[in-house]
Design an enzyme around this catalytic site. Structure first.
Site, PDB file in Angstrom:
ATOM      1  N   HIS A   1       1.190   5.233  -2.074  1.00  0.00           N
ATOM      2  CA  HIS A   1       1.581   6.570  -1.596  1.00  0.00           C
ATOM      3  C   HIS A   1       2.834   7.134  -2.259  1.00  0.00           C
ATOM      4  O   HIS A   1       2.870   8.304  -2.641  1.00  0.00           O
ATOM      5  CB  HIS A   1       1.829   6.532  -0.084  1.00  0.00           C
ATOM      6  CG  HIS A   1       0.560   6.500   0.725  1.00  0.00           C
ATOM      7  ND1 HIS A   1      -0.297   7.570   0.767  1.00  0.00           N
ATOM      8  CD2 HIS A   1       0.010   5.536   1.500  1.00  0.00           C
ATOM      9  CE1 HIS A   1      -1.329   7.264   1.549  1.00  0.00           C
ATOM     10  NE2 HIS A   1      -1.167   6.033   2.002  1.00  0.00           N
TER      11      HIS A   1
ATOM     12  N   SER B   1      -3.420   1.005  -4.696  1.00  0.00           N
ATOM     13  CA  SER B   1      -2.769  -0.184  -4.142  1.00  0.00           C
ATOM     14  C   SER B   1      -3.750  -1.341  -3.984  1.00  0.00           C
ATOM     15  O   SER B   1      -3.439  -2.327  -3.358  1.00  0.00           O
ATOM     16  CB  SER B   1      -2.134   0.148  -2.793  1.00  0.00           C
ATOM     17  OG  SER B   1      -3.137   0.535  -1.879  1.00  0.00           O
TER      18      SER B   1
ATOM     19  N   GLU C   1      -5.987   9.318   0.303  1.00  0.00           N
ATOM     20  CA  GLU C   1      -6.294   7.883   0.270  1.00  0.00           C
ATOM     21  C   GLU C   1      -7.212   7.485  -0.889  1.00  0.00           C
ATOM     22  O   GLU C   1      -7.004   6.459  -1.515  1.00  0.00           O
ATOM     23  CB  GLU C   1      -6.948   7.441   1.592  1.00  0.00           C
ATOM     24  CG  GLU C   1      -6.001   7.373   2.769  1.00  0.00           C
ATOM     25  CD  GLU C   1      -4.894   6.338   2.620  1.00  0.00           C
ATOM     26  OE1 GLU C   1      -5.024   5.399   1.813  1.00  0.00           O
ATOM     27  OE2 GLU C   1      -3.871   6.488   3.310  1.00  0.00           O
TER      28      GLU C   1
ATOM     29  N   HIS D   1       0.828  -1.204   0.000  1.00  0.00           N
ATOM     30  CA  HIS D   1       0.000   0.000   0.000  1.00  0.00           C
ATOM     31  C   HIS D   1       0.870   1.265   0.000  1.00  0.00           C
ATOM     32  O   HIS D   1       0.630   2.197  -0.776  1.00  0.00           O
ATOM     33  CB  HIS D   1      -0.905  -0.033   1.234  1.00  0.00           C
ATOM     34  CG  HIS D   1      -1.655   1.233   1.488  1.00  0.00           C
ATOM     35  ND1 HIS D   1      -2.678   1.670   0.680  1.00  0.00           N
ATOM     36  CD2 HIS D   1      -1.511   2.168   2.464  1.00  0.00           C
ATOM     37  CE1 HIS D   1      -3.149   2.818   1.146  1.00  0.00           C
ATOM     38  NE2 HIS D   1      -2.455   3.152   2.226  1.00  0.00           N
TER      39      HIS D   1
HETATM   40 FE   FE2 Z   1      -2.498   5.046   3.278  1.00  0.00          FE
END
Ligand code: FE2
Length: 447
Positions: free
Chosen positions: A297, A356, A337, A292
């Site tokens: 990110h 992700s 997010e 993730h």
């Molecule tokens: Fe996150």
């Protein structure tokens, strides 16, 4: 049914709804040493003119009231040459007398003083780190330690996985700012899990990910070991990000409170997990993991505008009242997010939870989700997805947060400046004026 949403350190997995974010619930575990002490701590920051006996006079005020100072540090004020800045911690048992002391300092000595408290206290500004090193103070005040898994976690009944998670958590727990992030030798099984996630997601990126993500991804493959058979090392990725935008990664032992997680962003520090999801379910994780962080990110933190946007959310959070932290966490949720953006007429994903997760990435660009444009006042209290990253909107939102002072991040010293007097503002204006001069001169040269 939609797959569970991924979250980052700031926010809890909550069926896609941020209204169940758990804020400020400090679960004490055997691993969290000093927790009681830290929560019982009150800090004061004040400026003193360079004058013989000035500090002694201040300290005498504390002594007269029998107040126990647990920590004191000083540094020359960067903004007022003839002043020193003091940072002190005191025992919470002394709180009843504190109001009198602050009054004396302000009225009799003309000292500008700010009170910072990690516990809710009327009229106190919630504690926030002033320097990047101070992230060490709270980074391990985690809501749950990385090795504590819920009963429905895929690795709950796997003692080997649990032991491995504890190794990662211990490594992060002992990390301090300035150290290289420990390199990890990932097992064959871990690499296999990464490989599955990497391969599947990579097929979607060209059509589903935003321009910024696709732009930086080849560089991550080239310089940071983003390969199907290799899990990149946080240290390599962190160094790469620092050259792009000054963002850096910092390993985290578990889930942080929203306040602490957002404070990290103010210093361009992203708290990152280093472990990987359980191998039995490579396409699912109930919590953020290294897939993730690295696939979702990291690519965006290499983008200048996105980095600025993320930092603005962090700066807005420093010293903000609890209800505003919740609003900022919600903004974070629907942008960093789960943000979508428009490229021409096409919608693309830039949120890490989308980038992700194979299922989320496919779903978000289908005709099913409801998409709303970015309106921070509305987004902060309502529960809709938003688009684009726009730092100026966060700045405007930040100005509505009640705080007794303004703040500014100084990238040279990696410190937060509290702007609370005319001289500081004058110095800031001079520094901006110098930057403006550079800008004007550059503009003239390209005319
Ligand atoms: Fe996150």
């Amino acid at each position: 049914m939609r797959p569970s949403l991924l979250t980052s350190g700031a926010v809890l997995e909550a069926q896609g709804k941020p209204d169940s974010l758990s804020l400020f619930i400090f679960q004490e575990t055997m691993y969290i040493e000093e927790n009681t002490y830290k929560n019982d701590m009150i800090s004061l920051i004040f400026l003193l003119k360079e004058k013989v006996g000035a500090l002694a006079k201040v300290l005498r005020i504390f002594e007269e009231k029998s107040i126990n100072l647990t920590h004191i540090e000083s540094r020359p004020s960067r903004v007022n040459k003839d002043e020193y800045e003091f940072f002190i911690n005191l025992d919470r048992r002394n709180t009843p007398l504190l109001t009198d002391i602050i009054k004396t300092l302000r009225n009799e000595m003309g000292v500008t003083v700010h009170e910072l408290s990690r516990k809710k206290k009327k009229d106190a500004v919630p504690w926030f780190p002033r320097t990047i090193q101070e992230l060490d103070r709270f980074a391990n005040q985690i809501l749950s330690y990385g090795a504590e898994l819920d009963a429905d976690h895929p690795g709950f009944k796997d003692p080997v996985y649990r032991a491995r998670r504890k190794e990662f958590a211990d490594m992060a727990y002992n990390y301090r700012h300035g150290q290289p992030i420990p390199k990890v030798t990932y097992t064959e099984e871990e690499k296999k899990t990464w490989g599955t996630v990497f391969r599947e997601l990579k097929t979607l990126y060209p059509t589903h990910a935003c321009y910024e993500h696709n732009h930086v991804f080849p560089l991550l493959e080239k310089y940071c070991g983003y390969q199907e058979d290799n899990i990149p090392q946080l240290e390599d990725v962190s160094k790469f990000l620092q050259t792009c935008t000054g963002f850096r990664l910092r390993p985290v032992a578990g889930l942080l409170s929203s306040r602490d997680f957002l404070a990290g962003l103010a210093f361009r520090v992203f708290h990152s997990t280093q472990y990987i999801r359980h191998g039995s379910k490579p396409m699912y994780t109930p919590e953020p993991d290294v897939c993730h962080e690295l696939l979702g990110h990291v690519p965006l933190f290499a983008d200048i505008s996105f980095a600025q946007f993320s930092q603005e959310i962090g700066l807005a959070s420093l010293g903000a009242p609890d209800e505003y932290i919740e609003k900022l966490a919600t903004v974070y949720w629907f942008t960093v997010e789960f943000g979508l953006c428009k490229e021409g007429d096409t919608i693309k994903a830039y949120g890490a939870g989308l980038l992700s997760s194979f299922g989320e990435l496919q779903y978000c660009l289908s005709d099913k989700p409801e998409i709303q444009s970015l309106n921070l006042e509305k987004t902060a209290v309502q529960k809709y997805p938003v688009t684009e990253f726009q730092p100026e909107k966060v700045r405007r939102f930040a100005s509505s947060i009640p705080r007794p002072f303004s703040i500014r991040y100084d990238p040279y010293t990696q410190r937060i400046e509290v702007l609370d007097n005319a001289k500081q503002l004058k110095n800031l204006a001079e520094s901006i004026s110098s930057e403006m001069g550079t800008l004007c001169s550059a503009l003239k040269k390209i005319e």
